[in-house]
Structure formats: C-alpha cells, structure tokens
Design an enzyme around this catalytic site. Structure first.
Site, PDB file in Angstrom:
ATOM      1  NE  ARG A  18      -0.304  -0.513   4.944  1.00 11.79           N
ATOM      2  CZ  ARG A  18      -0.802  -0.445   6.164  1.00 11.79           C
ATOM      3  NH1 ARG A  18      -2.032   0.006   6.354  1.00 11.79           N
ATOM      4  NH2 ARG A  18      -0.089  -0.829   7.203  1.00 11.79           N
ATOM      5  CG  ASP A  65       8.967  -9.295  10.390  1.00 13.98           C
ATOM      6  OD1 ASP A  65       9.566  -8.198  10.334  1.00 13.98           O
ATOM      7  OD2 ASP A  65       8.578  -9.783  11.465  1.00 13.98           O
ATOM      8  CB  VAL A  66      11.912  -5.553   6.645  1.00 17.72           C
ATOM      9  CG1 VAL A  66      11.184  -5.509   5.313  1.00 17.72           C
ATOM     10  CG2 VAL A  66      11.316  -4.556   7.642  1.00 17.72           C
ATOM     11  CG  ASN A  92       8.337   1.847   0.745  1.00 20.37           C
ATOM     12  OD1 ASN A  92       8.329   3.075   0.811  1.00 20.37           O
ATOM     13  ND2 ASN A  92       7.243   1.121   1.008  1.00 20.37           N
ATOM     14  CE1 TYR A 161       9.638   7.434   9.592  1.00 18.60           C
ATOM     15  CE2 TYR A 161       9.754   9.791   9.152  1.00 18.60           C
ATOM     16  CZ  TYR A 161       9.568   8.499   8.706  1.00 18.60           C
ATOM     17  OH  TYR A 161       9.296   8.267   7.377  1.00 18.60           O
ATOM     18  CE  LYS A 165      12.077   6.173   7.134  1.00 16.17           C
ATOM     19  NZ  LYS A 165      12.073   5.048   6.185  1.00 16.17           N
ATOM     20  CB  THR A 198       0.289   7.556   2.087  1.00 16.30           C
ATOM     21  OG1 THR A 198       1.264   7.915   3.092  1.00 16.30           O
ATOM     22  CG2 THR A 198       0.917   7.742   0.705  1.00 16.30           C
TER      23      THR A 198
END
Length: 267
Positions: A18, A65-66, A92, A161, A165, A198
């Site tokens: 998604r 599952d990363v 991603n 976060y 990143k 999104t």
C-alpha cells in the site's frame, strides 16, 4: 531501449502492499520490470499484485517481515525463483511513531529502529548476497533505500523517526562504498520523500494535532506546506518516478547519493 526502460529487470519492493510502496511497485512495473511485493500484510499485498497483473505486469506476493533474517532469506529465494532473477531492491518498509521528546516511549523508538534501520540494513545485506557475482541472481543491480525529509529537517514530534531515517542515509553511503570497493556491481542510493498524504502521512498530521501543535489536520498539513518552497504536499508519483530513475540505466553513474524529493522542504 531507453535509459528508463526496465524491461527484463526484476524488482522487490518492501512495504509494497500500500501507500508509497504500492506506487513505487506500479511505476517499476509500468517501466517494464517484473515486481515482487514484499510485505507482512498478505491481505493487502495480494490484491496489489492482482492489480499489477491486470495491467499486464509480471508480479508476485512475497511474505516478508523486514526485521527477521530468516524472512529475508526466504523472500529473496522466492523472488529469484518466481521472477527469474533480482536486479532491484527498494527498501521502503518503515513505520513512524510520533512523540515529543519529553514524552517519548523507548519501546516506540526501539520499534522504529528495528523496522527502519535493521530492516533496511538486512535488505541491503541480502540484496548484495543475491546480486553480487556468484549470487543467486549474480548480475549486479540497484538498491534504493527510502529515507525521509525527516532526516534533513528539524520538525517537532518526530525525533525518533528522524534518527532512524538519518541512519538510513548513513547506511546507504557506507554500503555504496563497500559494494564498489568489493566489486559487487550493485549501486546503492536513497530517496528523501517529503510528506505525502498516504495513510501514514495523514497519521502524522493527526499526531501533530493530538500532541497539540496544530488545531486540526488541515492546520497540520499547512505547517508542512508553509515550509515547502513548491507550496504543496508530495504525490506518490513524485517519489515513484525518482525510484524508477535510480533503478534504471539513467542513473548508471550514481551511487552513495541521497536525492531529496521534498519540494525543497529540506533546503
């Protein structure tokens, strides 16, 4: 064949069920690539695959599952088997959990680090193992990591976060050097998306309201727009087009780079 033509290439997009991931998968498929959607959400991932197939693309759903090494090993094996190779990996998959620093929950930070940082570095690891000479695919390729404008700006309520990143950015550059020096034939780059409306992007806007930094969601969005020289939010296609560029021969001499796709917000 044009430099943006991905005909014959095989791609794996994590978090591809998604949002941005689905848009990136669709853009890669439109450029000619066969695409595997790697995600924990089979209920969303399989319909995304069927939509790609309905448009003539070769596509496959891969449970992934990363954060788990064994899951990566199985996903890479399934992708190579189903698609006949692997040339592109888009890391991603990610999560964002908002909090003022004074209220931060350490478990939230650990979860973001596990998904955003560990998930990305495992993705690079297993992409390298598959794509390098002698690997299951063995033809080199391109790894594209999705960082965030949060890695380049100071915006309230996203300290954890932003840290995760920023780590994606540094990991990208180290991995690019290792791949080049060791002859893997894999380029490694990252993208810094701006805010896109999104589900995940709008959750951040709602979090800003809940924390008390904006009166309502439109107000939270306006805070972002006001910091963006192009004066709008990003669109999925804005991000997906840059992923196609980094996957293609148009970027054949680009590695270890971070490309802002943020309307100038991080300037």
């Amino acid at each position: 064949m044009g430099v943006f033509d991905l005909t014959g290439r095989k791609a794996l997009v994590t978090g591809g069920a998604r949002g941005l991931g689905a848009g990136m998968a669709a853009a890669l498929a439109e450029a000619g690539a066969a695409v595997a959607i790697g995600d924990i959400r089979e209920d969303l991932g399989k319909p995304t695959v069927e939509e790609l197939k309905s448009k003539g693309a070769a596509a496959e759903f891969v449970s992934l599952d990363v954060t788990q090494e064994a899951s990566w090993e199985a996903a890479i094996e399934q992708t190579v088997s189903a698609l006949g190779g692997l040339d592109i990996v888009v890391n991603n998959a990610g999560i964002e959990l908002s909090s003022l620093v004074i209220d931060v929950d350490p478990e939230d930070v650990r979860r973001m680090m596990d998904v955003n940082v560990v998930g990305t570095i495992l993705g690079i690891k297993h992409a390298f193992r598959a794509m390098r000479p002698g690997g299951a695919a063995g033809n080199g390729g391109s790894v594209i990591n999705i960082a965030s404008v949060a890695a380049t700006i100071a915006f309230p309520a996203i300290a954890g976060y932003s840290g995760s990143k920023s780590a994606v950015d540094r990991i990208t550059r180290v991995a690019a050097v290792e791949s080049g020096k060791l002859g893997y034939g894999v380029r490694v780059n990252c993208v810094y998306p701006g805010l896109v409306p999104t589900e995940m992007g709008m959750k951040l806007a709602q979090d800003i309201v809940d924390i008390g930094l904006a009166a309502d969601v439109p107000g939270a969005v306006q805070l972002v727009v006001e910091q963006t020289p192009l004066a709008r939010l990003g669109e999925v296609g804005d991000m997906a087009d840059v992923v196609v560029f980094l996957a293609s021969d148009a970027s054949r001499f680009v590695t270890g780079a971070g490309i802002p796709v943020d309307g100038g917000m991080g300037t």
